[in-house]
Design a protein around this motif. Sequence first.
Motif, PDB file in Angstrom:
ATOM      1  N   THR A 129      59.528  55.148  41.387  1.00  0.00           N
ATOM      2  CA  THR A 129      59.540  55.887  40.122  1.00  0.00           C
ATOM      3  C   THR A 129      58.391  55.411  39.261  1.00  0.00           C
ATOM      4  N   LEU A 130      58.079  56.173  38.232  1.00  0.00           N
ATOM      5  CA  LEU A 130      56.999  55.779  37.333  1.00  0.00           C
ATOM      6  C   LEU A 130      57.305  54.457  36.622  1.00  0.00           C
ATOM      7  N   PRO A 131      58.508  54.256  36.062  1.00  0.00           N
ATOM      8  CA  PRO A 131      58.786  52.956  35.435  1.00  0.00           C
ATOM      9  C   PRO A 131      58.681  51.794  36.428  1.00  0.00           C
ATOM     10  N   ALA A 132      59.128  52.009  37.666  1.00  0.00           N
ATOM     11  CA  ALA A 132      59.065  50.942  38.664  1.00  0.00           C
ATOM     12  C   ALA A 132      57.627  50.610  39.018  1.00  0.00           C
ATOM     13  N   ALA A 133      56.799  51.633  39.216  1.00  0.00           N
ATOM     14  CA  ALA A 133      55.394  51.405  39.541  1.00  0.00           C
ATOM     15  C   ALA A 133      54.667  50.740  38.386  1.00  0.00           C
ATOM     16  N   ALA A 134      55.010  51.127  37.155  1.00  0.00           N
ATOM     17  CA  ALA A 134      54.397  50.505  35.979  1.00  0.00           C
ATOM     18  C   ALA A 134      54.807  49.041  35.863  1.00  0.00           C
ATOM     19  N   ALA A 135      56.052  48.734  36.223  1.00  0.00           N
ATOM     20  CA  ALA A 135      56.513  47.344  36.185  1.00  0.00           C
ATOM     21  C   ALA A 135      55.746  46.497  37.187  1.00  0.00           C
ATOM     22  N   LEU A 136      55.510  47.026  38.371  1.00  0.00           N
ATOM     23  CA  LEU A 136      54.714  46.305  39.371  1.00  0.00           C
ATOM     24  C   LEU A 136      53.293  46.094  38.876  1.00  0.00           C
ATOM     25  N   ASP A 137      52.700  47.130  38.318  1.00  0.00           N
ATOM     26  CA  ASP A 137      51.331  47.032  37.828  1.00  0.00           C
ATOM     27  C   ASP A 137      51.223  45.967  36.733  1.00  0.00           C
ATOM     28  N   SER A 138      52.189  45.956  35.820  1.00  0.00           N
ATOM     29  CA  SER A 138      52.192  44.961  34.750  1.00  0.00           C
ATOM     30  C   SER A 138      52.351  43.551  35.317  1.00  0.00           C
ATOM     31  N   HIS A 139      53.226  43.414  36.290  1.00  0.00           N
ATOM     32  CA  HIS A 139      53.433  42.110  36.938  1.00  0.00           C
ATOM     33  C   HIS A 139      52.137  41.601  37.575  1.00  0.00           C
ATOM     34  N   LEU A 140      51.443  42.477  38.287  1.00  0.00           N
ATOM     35  CA  LEU A 140      50.199  42.073  38.949  1.00  0.00           C
ATOM     36  C   LEU A 140      49.164  41.611  37.926  1.00  0.00           C
ATOM     37  N   ARG A 141      49.058  42.335  36.827  1.00  0.00           N
ATOM     38  CA  ARG A 141      48.059  41.991  35.814  1.00  0.00           C
ATOM     39  C   ARG A 141      48.386  40.677  35.100  1.00  0.00           C
ATOM     40  N   ARG A 142      49.652  40.282  35.129  1.00  0.00           N
ATOM     41  CA  ARG A 142      50.047  39.029  34.468  1.00  0.00           C
ATOM     42  C   ARG A 142      50.020  37.825  35.402  1.00  0.00           C
ATOM     43  N   LEU A 143      49.683  38.034  36.657  1.00  0.00           N
ATOM     44  CA  LEU A 143      49.682  36.917  37.598  1.00  0.00           C
ATOM     45  C   LEU A 143      48.783  35.755  37.166  1.00  0.00           C
ATOM     46  N   PRO A 144      47.617  36.015  36.574  1.00  0.00           N
ATOM     47  CA  PRO A 144      46.780  34.886  36.142  1.00  0.00           C
ATOM     48  C   PRO A 144      47.454  33.985  35.106  1.00  0.00           C
ATOM     49  N   GLU A 145      48.487  34.490  34.426  1.00  0.00           N
ATOM     50  CA  GLU A 145      49.181  33.686  33.428  1.00  0.00           C
ATOM     51  C   GLU A 145      50.180  32.717  34.058  1.00  0.00           C
ATOM     52  N   ARG A 146      50.483  32.947  35.342  1.00  0.00           N
ATOM     53  CA  ARG A 146      51.456  32.101  36.014  1.00  0.00           C
ATOM     54  C   ARG A 146      50.832  30.771  36.427  1.00  0.00           C
TER      55      ARG A 146
END
Length: 400
Positions: A129-146
Motif C-alpha cells: 500500500t502507499l502508506p506501507a511503501a512510504a514507511a519503508l522509504d522513510s525508514h531507509l532514509r533514516r538509516l544513517p541516524e542509527r
Amino acid sequence: MKDVLIIGGGFAGVWSAAGAVRAAREAGGGDDVRVTLVSAGDDLVIRPRLYEDAPEGMRVPLDRVLGPIGVRRVQATVTGIDTEAHTVRAVRPTGEELALSYDKLVLATGSQLVRPQFPGAQDVFDVDTLPAAAALDSHLRRLPERESTPGRYTAVVVGAGFTGLELATALGERLHGIAAGEGAAEDVRVLLVDLADVVGPELGAVPRPAILGAIDELKIERRLGRTVASVTSEDVTLSDGEVIPAATVVWTAGMAASPLTAQIPAERDRLGRLSVDEYLQVVGVPDVYAAGDTALATAEAGHSTTQSCQHALPMGKFAGHNVAAELFGKALLPFTPDPYVTCLDLGPAGALYTEGWEREIALSGEEAKTLKQQINAVWIYPPVDDAEELLAQAGRYSNG
C-alpha cells in the motif's frame, strides 16, 4: 434512474467507472444512469510503482479523473454486500454508516498482501500500500541516524517473485545512495529469501538465466528453499537457523483477493478470486460483475488472468461497458485482453520484457528498461481533467 455501483478505486475500478459512463452515453442513456464509485481513499494509487524511490507521489486524485465525466465518488469503506437485496453497507471516515443500492455492481477491490505470523512480523515492511511503501522509504532514509552495526545497510527481501525481484534489484541502488553519505557504501547487502528452490518460480524457466545474471551483476545474495523464522530490529533468523544481521526486512510473499469477495455467494479460487464468465459477470450471481484482482477470468485459451495491472485495466473497461450495456439491452463484449507479456524491472541491471505465457525474451537490458519506464510513468496513468480523452481510452480495449 439506474444505479451502477463500483467498489474499488484502483485501476479496475476507475476504468469500470469510465467504461460504464461511455457505454451509457453511447446507448443514449447517459442521463438515465448514475455511476458511483466507492473507495476508502481519495486517490488512485499507482501500485505497480510502490517498489520505487519516493513512493508518496505515486498517486492520482480520483476526482481529477472521474469528476469530469460525472462519476459520483463516495469516500467510505465497504463492510457488507447483500446481493439479494442489491444493497451495500459502508462506513465513512467520520463513522457515518451508509446504505447504497445498485442495479448493477462491479466489485473491483483488488488484492492484498498475506501478512506473515512469525515472531517480530509486526516490524517487517512491505510495499503493498502507499502508506506501507512510504514507511519503508522513510525508514531507509533514516538509516544513517542509527548506530553503526553490521546490518545497518542490509536489506532482506522475503519472496523472490515479481514484486520481490523488482524491489530487491532497486533496493541496492537506493541503499548505496543513502550509505554513501556515511562512507559506508561497502556495507550494503541485499538478500532474497524464498521457500521455493528457484528464483521467480511463477515466471518460468525461460527468463530465469537472465534474471539470475542480473542478480549476480548486482551482487544480490540468495537464500532459497527456506523462509523466515523470526525477526528483530537487528537481525533475521531463517528457518534453517542462519542469523542475518539486518535493519530492513521487507515481505513480498503471497497475495490474496480482497476479503469482500467472500460477501458474494459464488465460487472462488485459492486466492479468493470470484469465477466470472466471458463478460466478467460473477457466475451464478445476477447483476454482479468482478474485475481486476478480485476476478478469475479466462485471458487466453488454457490461461487465466493474473493479479496484475496488465489485466486489471482492460477488465475494468470491459466490465464497465457490460454493466451499462446490459441495462440498455445492448450487446455485451466478451473479455479479450491483449496477448500476455511481462516487463520486469531489474534496477541498475536494466529490465526484461517477455512475450507469451512461456515468457520468451523479446527485449532486455536498457532497451527493456526504457519500455518499463514508459509503462510505469506514462501508459498506466489515466488522463486527468480531460473527459474526452478518458472516455476515448475507455473504449480502447487493445494497447495496439
